[in-house]
Write a protein that holds these residues in place. Structure first.
Motif, PDB file in Angstrom:
ATOM      1  N   ARG A  95      -2.633   8.900  -2.245  1.00 20.48           N
ATOM      2  CA  ARG A  95      -2.367   7.774  -1.336  1.00 20.48           C
ATOM      3  C   ARG A  95      -3.032   6.505  -1.864  1.00 20.48           C
ATOM      4  O   ARG A  95      -2.987   5.476  -1.231  1.00 20.48           O
ATOM      5  CB  ARG A  95      -2.887   8.064   0.069  1.00 20.48           C
ATOM      6  CG  ARG A  95      -1.899   8.786   0.978  1.00 20.48           C
ATOM      7  CD  ARG A  95      -1.568  10.155   0.477  1.00 20.48           C
ATOM      8  NE  ARG A  95      -0.675  10.895   1.365  1.00 20.48           N
ATOM      9  CZ  ARG A  95       0.008  11.964   0.963  1.00 20.48           C
ATOM     10  NH1 ARG A  95      -0.049  12.393  -0.297  1.00 20.48           N
ATOM     11  NH2 ARG A  95       0.786  12.608   1.813  1.00 20.48           N
ATOM     12  N   LEU A 116       2.050   0.016  -4.739  1.00 17.04           N
ATOM     13  CA  LEU A 116       3.483   0.201  -4.924  1.00 17.04           C
ATOM     14  C   LEU A 116       4.136  -1.134  -5.267  1.00 17.04           C
ATOM     15  O   LEU A 116       3.945  -2.126  -4.559  1.00 17.04           O
ATOM     16  CB  LEU A 116       4.104   0.791  -3.656  1.00 17.04           C
ATOM     17  CG  LEU A 116       5.628   0.922  -3.607  1.00 17.04           C
ATOM     18  CD1 LEU A 116       6.131   1.870  -4.691  1.00 17.04           C
ATOM     19  CD2 LEU A 116       6.068   1.407  -2.227  1.00 17.04           C
ATOM     20  N   THR A 154       4.964   6.813   2.954  1.00 15.71           N
ATOM     21  CA  THR A 154       5.496   6.417   1.650  1.00 15.71           C
ATOM     22  C   THR A 154       5.216   7.481   0.607  1.00 15.71           C
ATOM     23  O   THR A 154       6.088   7.813  -0.203  1.00 15.71           O
ATOM     24  CB  THR A 154       4.876   5.073   1.212  1.00 15.71           C
ATOM     25  OG1 THR A 154       5.130   4.083   2.209  1.00 15.71           O
ATOM     26  CG2 THR A 154       5.459   4.614  -0.108  1.00 15.71           C
ATOM     27  N   ALA A 155       4.001   8.020   0.625  1.00 13.13           N
ATOM     28  CA  ALA A 155       3.640   9.063  -0.340  1.00 13.13           C
ATOM     29  C   ALA A 155       4.520  10.297  -0.180  1.00 13.13           C
ATOM     30  O   ALA A 155       4.963  10.898  -1.168  1.00 13.13           O
ATOM     31  CB  ALA A 155       2.170   9.429  -0.175  1.00 13.13           C
ATOM     32  N   TYR A 180      10.158   2.418  -0.608  1.00 14.05           N
ATOM     33  CA  TYR A 180       9.540   2.092   0.674  1.00 14.05           C
ATOM     34  C   TYR A 180      10.585   1.639   1.684  1.00 14.05           C
ATOM     35  O   TYR A 180      10.599   2.090   2.826  1.00 14.05           O
ATOM     36  CB  TYR A 180       8.487   1.001   0.477  1.00 14.05           C
ATOM     37  CG  TYR A 180       7.844   0.552   1.767  1.00 14.05           C
ATOM     38  CD1 TYR A 180       6.815   1.282   2.345  1.00 14.05           C
ATOM     39  CD2 TYR A 180       8.284  -0.610   2.405  1.00 14.05           C
ATOM     40  CE1 TYR A 180       6.229   0.872   3.539  1.00 14.05           C
ATOM     41  CE2 TYR A 180       7.711  -1.024   3.596  1.00 14.05           C
ATOM     42  CZ  TYR A 180       6.686  -0.276   4.153  1.00 14.05           C
ATOM     43  OH  TYR A 180       6.117  -0.682   5.333  1.00 14.05           O
ATOM     44  N   ASP A 189      -6.159   0.293  -3.716  1.00 15.20           N
ATOM     45  CA  ASP A 189      -5.130  -0.258  -2.836  1.00 15.20           C
ATOM     46  C   ASP A 189      -4.675  -1.594  -3.409  1.00 15.20           C
ATOM     47  O   ASP A 189      -5.203  -2.067  -4.426  1.00 15.20           O
ATOM     48  CB  ASP A 189      -5.664  -0.427  -1.409  1.00 15.20           C
ATOM     49  CG  ASP A 189      -6.976  -1.185  -1.354  1.00 15.20           C
ATOM     50  OD1 ASP A 189      -7.110  -2.179  -2.085  1.00 15.20           O
ATOM     51  OD2 ASP A 189      -7.880  -0.783  -0.591  1.00 15.20           O
ATOM     52  N   SER A 230       0.821  -1.210   0.000  1.00 10.09           N
ATOM     53  CA  SER A 230       0.000   0.000   0.000  1.00 10.09           C
ATOM     54  C   SER A 230       0.857   1.264   0.000  1.00 10.09           C
ATOM     55  O   SER A 230       2.030   1.244   0.384  1.00 10.09           O
ATOM     56  CB  SER A 230      -0.930   0.010   1.212  1.00 10.09           C
ATOM     57  OG  SER A 230      -0.169  -0.022   2.408  1.00 10.09           O
ATOM     58  N   VAL A 231       0.245   2.343  -0.414  1.00  8.26           N
ATOM     59  CA  VAL A 231       0.889   3.656  -0.388  1.00  8.26           C
ATOM     60  C   VAL A 231       0.319   4.411   0.805  1.00  8.26           C
ATOM     61  O   VAL A 231      -0.733   5.040   0.711  1.00  8.26           O
ATOM     62  CB  VAL A 231       0.645   4.429  -1.699  1.00  8.26           C
ATOM     63  CG1 VAL A 231       1.346   5.785  -1.658  1.00  8.26           C
ATOM     64  CG2 VAL A 231       1.115   3.619  -2.899  1.00  8.26           C
ATOM     65  N   ASP A 232       1.024   4.351   1.939  1.00 11.09           N
ATOM     66  CA  ASP A 232       0.549   5.084   3.113  1.00 11.09           C
ATOM     67  C   ASP A 232       1.077   6.514   3.074  1.00 11.09           C
ATOM     68  O   ASP A 232       1.767   6.928   2.130  1.00 11.09           O
ATOM     69  CB  ASP A 232       0.956   4.379   4.406  1.00 11.09           C
ATOM     70  CG  ASP A 232       2.461   4.188   4.521  1.00 11.09           C
ATOM     71  OD1 ASP A 232       3.218   4.906   3.839  1.00 11.09           O
ATOM     72  OD2 ASP A 232       2.894   3.327   5.305  1.00 11.09           O
ATOM     73  N   VAL A 239       4.256   2.901  -9.074  1.00  7.24           N
ATOM     74  CA  VAL A 239       2.974   2.880  -8.373  1.00  7.24           C
ATOM     75  C   VAL A 239       1.872   2.767  -9.421  1.00  7.24           C
ATOM     76  O   VAL A 239       1.700   3.671 -10.239  1.00  7.24           O
ATOM     77  CB  VAL A 239       2.766   4.141  -7.516  1.00  7.24           C
ATOM     78  CG1 VAL A 239       1.389   4.107  -6.853  1.00  7.24           C
ATOM     79  CG2 VAL A 239       3.850   4.271  -6.471  1.00  7.24           C
TER      80      VAL A 239
END
Length: 505
Positions: free
Chosen positions: A325, A329, A316-317, A425, A360, A311-313, A349
């Motif tokens: 978000r 990824l 990470t974003a 990440y 997601d 996931s792109v939390d 992404v």
């Protein structure tokens, strides 16, 4: 004389006034009774009540809700069945003192002989008839351990069932009975389901005596994942309709009586296995493909992209300087996979798949797996802050991925370490700059020489004379090692240094 007449008139007037006051004001009033009838009387309201909906939206009456629920229960209940599974379990027991056979101290003290006994274990679940030929959709965990499976219909008819196919990855299964006059459920479209909609859950909680229990609630959320340990494909409908043990495999229907989910799991607080207002159902659109594959092919055929995603939390974003978000990824690309052939790279992404925005990783996984194998799909990825359009031809998900990954080495090398490519990440997680190059150490064998000088989170930038940028570079350098020792360039946070490792023979 005048005074006497005045007194008499005054007395009469006083008596008249007293009588009037007594009869009008002091007379006891009768009890006022309010009768509540079926048809309410029109009442004038001084202030109009506030409304939570627009004036153009017609608010249904309670009677209309009542009639809708009654109609749904009447129409859907015949499509729901009670499933009982039976299995014989062998247990160690003592023929002299039953019940004490598992106590080693008791057995040794009395010098008792060992023996084995059998007991029957039963489990309860629910199912939904989806075809007049006798096919029933339920959960895998309802039938997977059953040696004998019995199905009871709403009219008390009982049948033995055979398992047509199971899919542990989604916790779905299809069984079949030989019966006539069956009423299949009407399948709805779970993609059109909205949070806040009324839904009804139908099943057999706790006991066969409670078969065809109907409960009501709303859709609390959609797309829930990471609910069932071991399940690979999840996108649950969350509801507060009461779901309890025994409801598994039962129906979740909308206000039109259409099947939109298969009740599967509940959230508990650990102290009780009962309903806490948080239940989960598998969307029927996900179940349709699984069910069709199991009936027609005996197994589930899934499309495959060939990537490991996360996931792109928010962190990470920010580390990747992304505005969104959403998306998935790419943390790993498998060799010779459709993703590699399409040019997908670690750190990309994926934000769109086949024209649909990717919410997601779970959403992308379900989009891919439900696609047709061999079809070319359009992808939109973010790479280096820019959007790129790619085309990928989906392959079939293999039973086991034997090919090595290009971004991770999950086995210990001869040096006693496991490494992964330095993704944005991982760089953010271990405190590195995204521009740093090399492979990052993720695990170390405690018995190895490397455990003396290396730590998880170290970046290996050079082995011998070879610079390391990818997993392929790392593997090639390890294979080319000759001699007793090897020189390795390591970066640890802000420090860069060489270490010498002894090469095991």
């Amino acid at each position: 004389m005048k005074k006497i007449i005045s007194l008499v008139l005054g007395s009469v007037i006083f008596v008249i006034i007293g009588y009037f006051i007594g009869t009008v004001f002091l007379k006891p009033k009768p009890e006022h009774v309010v009768l509540y009838e079926g048809t309410p009387q029109e009442q004038k309201m001084t202030v109009a009540p506030a409304s939570f909906v627009g004036t153009d939206i017609e608010t249904p009456s309670l009677q209309a809700f009542n009639e809708a629920f009654v109609k749904i229960a009447k129409n859907v209940n015949p499509s729901v069945v009670t499933i009982t599974t039976e299995k014989v379990i062998k247990t160690r027991m003592n023929p002299v003192f039953p019940g004490f056979g598992d106590d080693d101290f008791f057995k040794q003290f009395f010098n008792l002989p060992e023996g084995w006994g059998e007991r029957k274990a039963t489990a309860l679940g629910s199912g939904v008839i989806v075809d007049e030929k006798g096919y029933i959709l339920t959960n895998n965990h309802v039938v997977e351990k059953g040696e004998k499976i019995k199905v009871e219909l709403i009219d008390k008819r009982e049948y033995k069932a055979e398992v047509i196919g199971t899919d542990p990855r989604t916790d779905l299964a299809v069984i079949k009975i030989k019966a006539k006059d069956l009423k299949p459920a009407i399948l709805g479209n779970s993609d059109n389901l909205k949070v806040g909609e009324w839904v009804l859950a139908i099943g057999s909680p706790f006991s066969e005596n409670l078969a065809h229990t109907v409960t009501a609630g709303i859709v609390s959320a959609k797309g829930r994942s990471n609910i069932i340990p071991g399940a690979s494909y999840e996108s649950f409908i969350q509801t507060d309709a009461a779901i309890n043990p025994g409801n598994s495999g039962g129906a979740l229907v909308n206000i039109r009586g259409e099947l939109i989910g298969i009740n599967t799991a509940i959230a508990t607080n650990g102290a009780t296995a009962g309903n806490l207002g948080i239940g989960f159902a598998i969307p029927i659109n996900l179940a349709k493909k699984i069910m069709t594959d199991l009936i027609e092919k005996g197994k589930v055929i899934r499309a495959w992209l060939g990537v490991k995603i996360q996931s792109v939390d928010d962190h990470t974003a920010k580390a990747m300087k992304l505005d969104t978000r959403n998306g998935a990824l790419i943390a790993e690309v498998v060799e010779d996979s459709p993703a590699e052939k399409a040019g997908i790279k670690v750190g990309d992404v994926i934000i769109k798949f086949d024209g649909k925005e990717v919410k997601d990783p779970s959403h992308l996984q379900n989009l891919v797996s439900n696609s047709e194998i061999g079809k070319v799909k359009d992808l939109v990825v973010i790479r280096g802050k820019k959007e790129r359009k790619l085309k990928v031809k989906l392959g079939e998900l293999p039973e086991s991925i034997k090919t090595a990954s290009k971004s991770t080495d999950k086995s210990f090398s001869k040096l006693g370490i496991q490494v992964e490519e330095l993704t944005p990440y991982l760089a953010q997680e271990y405190g590195y700059d995204s521009a740093d190059k090399g492979v990052i150490v993720t695990r170390i064998d405690r018995e190895s020489e490397a455990a003396r000088v290396l730590r998880p989170g170290d970046i290996l930038q050079r082995i011998g004379d070879k610079e390391i940028h990818t997993i392929s570079d790392y593997k090639e350098a390890i294979n080319d090692v000759s001699g007793e020792y090897i020189l390795v360039l390591v970066k640890r946070r802000n420090d860069t240094f060489f270490v010498t490792l002894e090469v095991p023979k």
